[in-house]
Design an enzyme around this catalytic site. Structure first.
Site, short mmCIF file in Angstrom:
data_model
loop_
_atom_site.label_atom_id
_atom_site.label_comp_id
_atom_site.label_asym_id
_atom_site.label_seq_id
_atom_site.Cartn_x
_atom_site.Cartn_y
_atom_site.Cartn_z
CG HIS A 145 -1.91 -1.03 1.26
ND1 HIS A 145 -2.71 -1.45 2.27
CD2 HIS A 145 -2.17 -1.99 0.40
CE1 HIS A 145 -3.33 -2.28 1.91
NE2 HIS A 145 -3.30 -2.86 0.87
CE1 TYR A 200 -3.36 2.07 10.46
CE2 TYR A 200 -3.64 1.55 12.79
CZ TYR A 200 -2.88 1.30 11.63
OH TYR A 200 -1.90 0.52 11.34
CE1 TYR A 259 0.81 2.23 10.61
CE2 TYR A 259 1.40 1.95 8.37
CZ TYR A 259 0.70 1.64 9.43
OH TYR A 259 -0.33 0.56 9.29
CE LYS A 294 6.81 1.88 14.13
NZ LYS A 294 6.33 1.04 12.76
N PRO A 323 -1.00 -2.61 19.80
CG PRO A 323 -2.52 -4.12 19.21
CD PRO A 323 -1.91 -3.67 20.30
P1 RFL Z 1 6.54 -14.28 19.86
O1 RFL Z 1 5.92 -14.29 18.66
O2 RFL Z 1 5.53 -14.17 21.01
O3 RFL Z 1 7.40 -15.98 19.83
C1 RFL Z 1 7.72 -16.38 20.99
C2 RFL Z 1 7.84 -17.84 20.78
O4 RFL Z 1 8.47 -18.45 21.95
C3 RFL Z 1 7.78 -19.76 22.32
N1 RFL Z 1 7.84 -19.87 23.62
C4 RFL Z 1 8.78 -20.85 24.35
N2 RFL Z 1 9.45 -21.75 23.68
C5 RFL Z 1 10.13 -22.60 24.31
N3 RFL Z 1 9.86 -22.80 25.71
C6 RFL Z 1 9.06 -21.80 26.55
N4 RFL Z 1 8.88 -21.86 27.75
C7 RFL Z 1 8.30 -20.72 25.58
N5 RFL Z 1 7.48 -19.75 26.02
C8 RFL Z 1 7.34 -19.32 24.79
C9 RFL Z 1 6.20 -19.30 21.93
O5 RFL Z 1 5.42 -20.43 21.77
C10 RFL Z 1 6.50 -18.41 20.73
O6 RFL Z 1 6.47 -19.24 19.51
O7 RFL Z 1 7.64 -13.36 20.10
P2 RFL Z 1 8.36 -12.55 19.18
O8 RFL Z 1 9.28 -13.59 18.26
O9 RFL Z 1 9.18 -11.65 19.87
O10 RFL Z 1 7.70 -11.68 17.78
C11 RFL Z 1 6.75 -10.75 18.52
C12 RFL Z 1 5.52 -10.64 17.67
O11 RFL Z 1 4.72 -11.75 17.68
C13 RFL Z 1 4.61 -9.49 18.14
O12 RFL Z 1 5.32 -8.27 18.60
C14 RFL Z 1 3.75 -9.04 17.02
O13 RFL Z 1 2.63 -10.23 16.79
C15 RFL Z 1 2.76 -7.66 17.63
N6 RFL Z 1 1.88 -7.36 16.72
C16 RFL Z 1 2.20 -6.72 15.50
N7 RFL Z 1 3.38 -6.49 15.09
C17 RFL Z 1 3.92 -6.04 13.77
O14 RFL Z 1 5.15 -5.57 13.78
N8 RFL Z 1 2.84 -5.43 13.15
C18 RFL Z 1 1.55 -5.61 13.22
O15 RFL Z 1 0.70 -5.40 12.48
C19 RFL Z 1 1.23 -6.34 14.46
N9 RFL Z 1 -0.15 -6.52 14.73
C20 RFL Z 1 0.46 -7.72 16.82
C21 RFL Z 1 -0.41 -7.18 15.70
C22 RFL Z 1 0.30 -8.66 17.74
C23 RFL Z 1 -1.15 -8.63 18.13
N10 RFL Z 1 -1.58 -9.36 19.38
C24 RFL Z 1 -2.28 -10.76 19.28
C25 RFL Z 1 -0.96 -9.41 20.39
C26 RFL Z 1 -2.00 -7.52 15.88
C27 RFL Z 1 -2.10 -8.10 17.18
C28 RFL Z 1 -3.71 -8.35 17.38
C1 PHB Z 2 -3.20 -6.27 11.36
O1 PHB Z 2 -3.86 -6.39 9.97
O2 PHB Z 2 -3.38 -7.19 11.71
C2 PHB Z 2 -2.91 -5.02 11.80
C3 PHB Z 2 -2.85 -3.66 10.78
C4 PHB Z 2 -2.68 -2.61 11.63
C5 PHB Z 2 -2.22 -2.68 12.98
C6 PHB Z 2 -2.08 -3.75 13.73
C7 PHB Z 2 -2.67 -4.94 12.97
O3 PHB Z 2 -1.64 -1.59 13.35
#
Ligand code: RFL
Ligand code: PHB
Length: 394
Positions: free
Chosen positions: A72, A202, A386, A298, A294
């Site tokens: 985008h 947003y 962003y 980031k 979220p």
């Molecule tokens: P993760 O993804 O939580 O991975 C950690 C891994 O460690 C495992 N683990 C273990 N393994 C062995 N032994 C144990 N005792 C363990 N305990 C845990 C877990 O099973 C898992 O597989 O952390 P990591 O790698 O630091 O990655 C971080 C991201 O996942 C997170 O920051 C993002 O999902 C946040 N986020 C977004 N980030 C973006 O950059 N752009 C986005 O658009 C965005 N949207 C979002 C999001 C997070 C969301 N939620 C669900 C919180 C949207 C949402 C709704």
């Molecule tokens: C998503 O598509 O899951 C999403 C997009 C933008 C955000 C967070 C999550 O700021």
């Protein structure tokens, strides 16, 4: 068992680190407590910064992303029933907002690790860190059959998310934690429907925030601000659609396209930073060290930034025997982390309805949105944050 870098967690941080180290000829073993199917089926992030996209391509894992991702040129801020476009592409001299789901990123990385015969243990349990203050740290764990193992390594990378076992190994007296819990939750849904808009929206609405995002031409991702303690059972599909229609409505007749909802859930929101992100031979990366709400998209991107600094430090160590750069890992990462914390807090505060706030704060929110969408200087600042601030390695 022995390896150079023992990595706990096969999320974005752990898998990207392992792939980066592999590209530099450094060996690693990943320990993950979930199954591969579970990891590949968990719905989380959607938006990748330009730097994360570049990293995926540089690591040779970007082919599917370039084909199936959405690129985008901007996004929309919607308030007072009107849309205001932020032209990110023009403001950042040609960068794109990439929408490609986190679990697709993970599938591509897992495929690459498997192809390179990288060692990953899934469904491990009883993970314990030992000797992180020595030169011979180790990780004790049980494999998916319950058999005990000892992984001896030079370094441990704690990439195990916010609830993982790594962070508590940094002695409490050495660790400062900063936290803010928001009185907001996000109800996220996946919908089988065509896109209602060409770019992300947003929306700030008096009934609360709403976000329209996408996953593919036939699957859309939408979010609604809800009470973080609210049960998903209180949200029938009809109630979700009614709320989305109200919050995304415009005076010029925006049409939200409905479809079957096939996934829904509520997440709570917090900001959190652990300083330092390292102790002895343990290095934390990604959500294990910091959490952002979220709204700024980031979290995954910060994880990708951390591991690039960490991989550089390890490469320098193995090439020169010097740990000066690794010693500065936390200091280098935290400069970016705090800017992303600021931006995520800012987007969250500006876009959500906070019932603890007065009409004064609400007017400030509106002034902020008006300023961001009418001043080039303000739009530029928004766009550059962003899309991701330039990677700094010093
Ligand atoms: P993760 O993804 O939580 O991975 C950690 C891994 O460690 C495992 N683990 C273990 N393994 C062995 N032994 C144990 N005792 C363990 N305990 C845990 C877990 O099973 C898992 O597989 O952390 P990591 O790698 O630091 O990655 C971080 C991201 O996942 C997170 O920051 C993002 O999902 C946040 N986020 C977004 N980030 C973006 O950059 N752009 C986005 O658009 C965005 N949207 C979002 C999001 C997070 C969301 N939620 C669900 C919180 C949207 C949402 C709704
Ligand atoms: C998503 O598509 O899951 C999403 C997009 C933008 C955000 C967070 C999550 O700021």
């Amino acid at each position: 068992m022995r390896t150079q870098v023992g990595i706990i967690g096969a999320g974005p941080a752990g898998l990207l680190l392992s792939q980066l180290l592999h590209a530099q000829g450094i060996e690693s073993v990943i320990l993950e407590n979930r199954s591969r199917e579970d990891i590949e089926g968990t719905i989380r992030a959607g938006v990748l910064e330009q730097g994360t996209v570049d990293l995926m391509n540089q690591l040779g894992v970007g082919t599917r992303m370039m084909k199936e991702g959405h690129f985008h040129e901007g996004f929309e801020l919607r308030f007072n029933k009107k849309g205001h476009r932020i032209n990110v592409h023009e403001l950042t001299e040609g960068k794109y907002v990439t929408v490609y789901a986190q679990h697709e990123v993970l599938k591509d990385l897992l495929d690459a690790r498997t192809q390179a015969e990288g060692r990953i243990f899934f469904q491990v349990s009883d993970v314990k860190l030992q000797g992180i203050g020595t030169y011979q740290p180790k990780i004790l764990f049980r494999d998916n059959q319950g058999e005990p193992h000892e992984l001896n390594c030079d370094f441990i990378a704690g990439c195990d998310g916010f609830h993982g076992p790594s962070r508590p190994n940094i002695p409490q007296a050495e660790r400062n934690e900063y936290q803010k819990v928001y009185p907001f939750g996000w109800l996220g849904i996946l919908v089988e429907a065509p896109a209602s808009a060409p770019e992300l929206i947003y929306a700030n609405h008096e009934r609360g925030f709403a976000l329209l995002s996408t996953r593919s031409p036939d699957v859309q991702r939408l979010y609604l601000q809800v009470d973080p303690k609210d049960a998903i059972a209180n949200w029938s599909d009809d109630r979700i659609w009614s709320e989305l229609h109200t919050r995304l409505e415009t005076t010029d007749g925006f049409q939200l396209i409905e479809g079957p909802i096939f996934q829904k859930g509520v997440v709570s929101m917090r900001s959190f930073v652990c300083d330092p992100m390292q102790y002895g031979r343990l290095f934390l990366a990604g959500d294990a060290a910091h959490i952002v709400p979220p709204t700024g998209a980031k979290g995954l991107n910060l994880a990708a930034a951390d591991v690039q600094v960490l991989a550089r430090g390890m490469e320098t160590y193995y090439r020169t025997g010097k740990s000066d750069y690794l010693d500065r890992y936390s200091e280098i990462c935290l400069r970016r982390v705090w800017k992303a914390e600021r931006f995520s807090w800012f987007m969250t505060t500006m876009l959500h309805r906070n019932h603890e706030h007065s009409s004064f704060e609400h007017r400030i929110q509106m002034a902020e949105l008006d300023y961001l969408t009418s001043s080039r200087a303000a739009s530029l600042s928004l766009a550059e944050n962003y899309i991701g601030l330039p990677m700094a390695f010093e």
